[in-house]
Design a protein around this motif. Structure first.
Motif, PDB file in Angstrom:
ATOM      1  N   ASP A 186       0.827  -1.210   0.000  1.00 14.22           N
ATOM      2  CA  ASP A 186       0.000   0.000   0.000  1.00 14.22           C
ATOM      3  C   ASP A 186       0.862   1.261   0.000  1.00 14.22           C
ATOM      4  N   LEU A 187       2.039   1.143   0.574  1.00 16.02           N
ATOM      5  CA  LEU A 187       2.898   2.320   0.665  1.00 16.02           C
ATOM      6  C   LEU A 187       3.616   2.624  -0.642  1.00 16.02           C
ATOM      7  N   VAL A 188       3.613   1.669  -1.559  1.00 20.04           N
ATOM      8  CA  VAL A 188       4.169   1.967  -2.882  1.00 20.04           C
ATOM      9  C   VAL A 188       3.047   2.176  -3.905  1.00 20.04           C
ATOM     10  N   THR A 210       6.894  -2.878   7.766  1.00 21.19           N
ATOM     11  CA  THR A 210       6.431  -2.307   6.503  1.00 21.19           C
ATOM     12  C   THR A 210       7.240  -1.071   6.141  1.00 21.19           C
ATOM     13  N   VAL A 211       7.391  -0.204   7.115  1.00 16.35           N
ATOM     14  CA  VAL A 211       8.114   1.043   6.885  1.00 16.35           C
ATOM     15  C   VAL A 211       9.559   0.764   6.497  1.00 16.35           C
ATOM     16  N   MET A 212      10.165  -0.194   7.200  1.00 19.27           N
ATOM     17  CA  MET A 212      11.589  -0.448   6.986  1.00 19.27           C
ATOM     18  C   MET A 212      11.872  -1.184   5.677  1.00 19.27           C
ATOM     19  N   ALA A 265       7.858   4.594   1.828  1.00 20.74           N
ATOM     20  CA  ALA A 265       7.018   4.799   3.006  1.00 20.74           C
ATOM     21  C   ALA A 265       6.980   6.279   3.362  1.00 20.74           C
ATOM     22  N   ARG A 266       8.141   6.914   3.348  1.00 18.87           N
ATOM     23  CA  ARG A 266       8.226   8.318   3.730  1.00 18.87           C
ATOM     24  C   ARG A 266       7.401   9.179   2.767  1.00 18.87           C
ATOM     25  N   LEU A 275       9.976  10.272   9.814  1.00 21.27           N
ATOM     26  CA  LEU A 275       8.633   9.919   9.361  1.00 21.27           C
ATOM     27  C   LEU A 275       7.579  10.778  10.056  1.00 21.27           C
ATOM     28  N   PRO A 276       6.556  11.171   9.312  1.00 24.65           N
ATOM     29  CA  PRO A 276       5.499  12.006   9.895  1.00 24.65           C
ATOM     30  C   PRO A 276       4.503  11.172  10.688  1.00 24.65           C
ATOM     31  N   VAL A 277       4.860  10.816  11.902  1.00 28.19           N
ATOM     32  CA  VAL A 277       4.073   9.881  12.691  1.00 28.19           C
ATOM     33  C   VAL A 277       3.407  10.597  13.866  1.00 28.19           C
TER      34      VAL A 277
END
Ligand code: C2E
Ligand code: MG
Ligand code: MG
Ligand code: MG
Length: 283
Positions: free
Chosen positions: A122-124, A154-156, A162-163, A194-196
């Protein structure tokens, strides 16, 4: 005799392997039609704020039942959906359904928002932010009321992608949570890039917190890291009062787990939540 025994063991192992493989292939084939056949449904689990003792958000979790295999857990079918490319359509369905179902709960003030899980692919998916924004509008839900949970793994897996996606979602006002925190290998520097809004401590560290065998040190430092970065910290998998007491003492912001409620079908969630919010207001 030993050789024979070994041979048997090998055969048993192979048979198990084949069975596993057959099941995967079978499930993969069925997954293709699961959306069309309406075999998916959502269940909802509350995310509770400790200071106010109120349900703030609700996490939507996907369930799949097939006539052939019965209930299949997301831990099994989500990776298959990833591999087959079905995840794109499934995630969109979950976003749409979660917003559709939660919209009246949010409008009525029962809860503030709804959380949906994202997968690595989903992040791509460059079109996801646009889809999310369109669905928010369509269901009349404010972007601040949507939380997207992304696991640390997922992020890594593709930090750059992801960013990019997370920044685009954040610009729209969507909130982002790092799920299963502590199980990946992100560095603080990476996390800070990351905007978390929230980190969610993985249930493996929370489960046995109460009996002293759990990872109180890890939980304590995760909470400190989160707070130092200005983030909300939530613990998942809270099953006992003793764990809850420790999390409160450690200043954890929110909790989620069987102690409060299992993931429930929508009607049961509304009943449970209405009662819980009223009891807290009366207390
Ligand atoms: P997750 O997002 O970390 O969700 C937490 C899991 O822990 C859920 O399992 C939930 O039912 C379970 N849980 C909640 N409270 C407790 C507790 O007190 N004790 C224990 N032992 N477990 C608890 P579930 O629903 O089987 O989902 C497993 C994983 O599958 C989720 O982990 C998430 O990564 C993934 N998943 C579920 N629904 C979706 C979805 O719609 N999309 C995607 N991409 N992934 C999903
Ligand atoms: Mg989650
Ligand atoms: Mg989790
Ligand atoms: Mg998980």
């Amino acid at each position: 005799y030993e050789a024979k025994q070994q041979h048997v063991r090998v055969l048993v192992y192979r048979a198990g392997d084949d069975e596993h493989h057959l099941r995967q292939v079978g499930l993969m084939g069925l997954l293709r039609y699961a959306l069309e056949l309406q075999q998916f449904r959502l269940v909802f689990q509350p995310k509770i704020d400790l200071a106010s003792r109120r349900v703030v958000h609700v996490e939507a979790l996907l369930r799949w039942t097939t006539p052939e295999y019965g209930d299949v857990t997301p831990d099994e079918f989500i990776p298959l959906a990833e591999r087959s490319g079905m995840i794109r359509a499934i995630t969109r369905h979950v976003v749409d359904e979660a917003l559709r179902q939660a919209a009246p709960w949010i409008a009525d003030g029962l809860i503030e928002g709804v959380a949906v899980n994202l997968s690595p692919m989903d992040l791509v998916d460059g079109d996801l932010p646009e889809y999310v924004s369109q669905r928010l509008q369509m269901h009349g839900v404010s972007s601040r009321s949507l939380v997207l949970e992304v696991t640390e793994h997922t992020v890594m897996r593709d930090l750059e992608a992801a960013r990019t996606t997370m920044h685009r979602l954040r610009e729209q006002g969507v909130r982002l949570s790092i799920d299963d925190f502590g199980t990946g290998h992100s560095s603080l520097a990476q996390l800070r890039s990351l905007p978390v809004d929230e980190i969610k401590i993985d249930k493996s560290f929370v489960a046995d917190l109460g009996d002293g065998s759990g990872d109180a040190v890890i939980v304590r430092s995760a909470i400190e890291i989160g707070h130092n970065m200005g983030l909300k910290v939530i613990a998942e998998g809270v099953e006992g009062q003793a764990s809850l007491a420790i999390l409160e003492a450690l200043n954890c912001d929110m909790v989620q787990g069987y102690l409060f409620s299992r993931p429930l079908p929508p009607d049961a969630f509304v009943d449970w939540c209405t009662r819980f919010q009223r009891e807290q207001a009366d207390a």
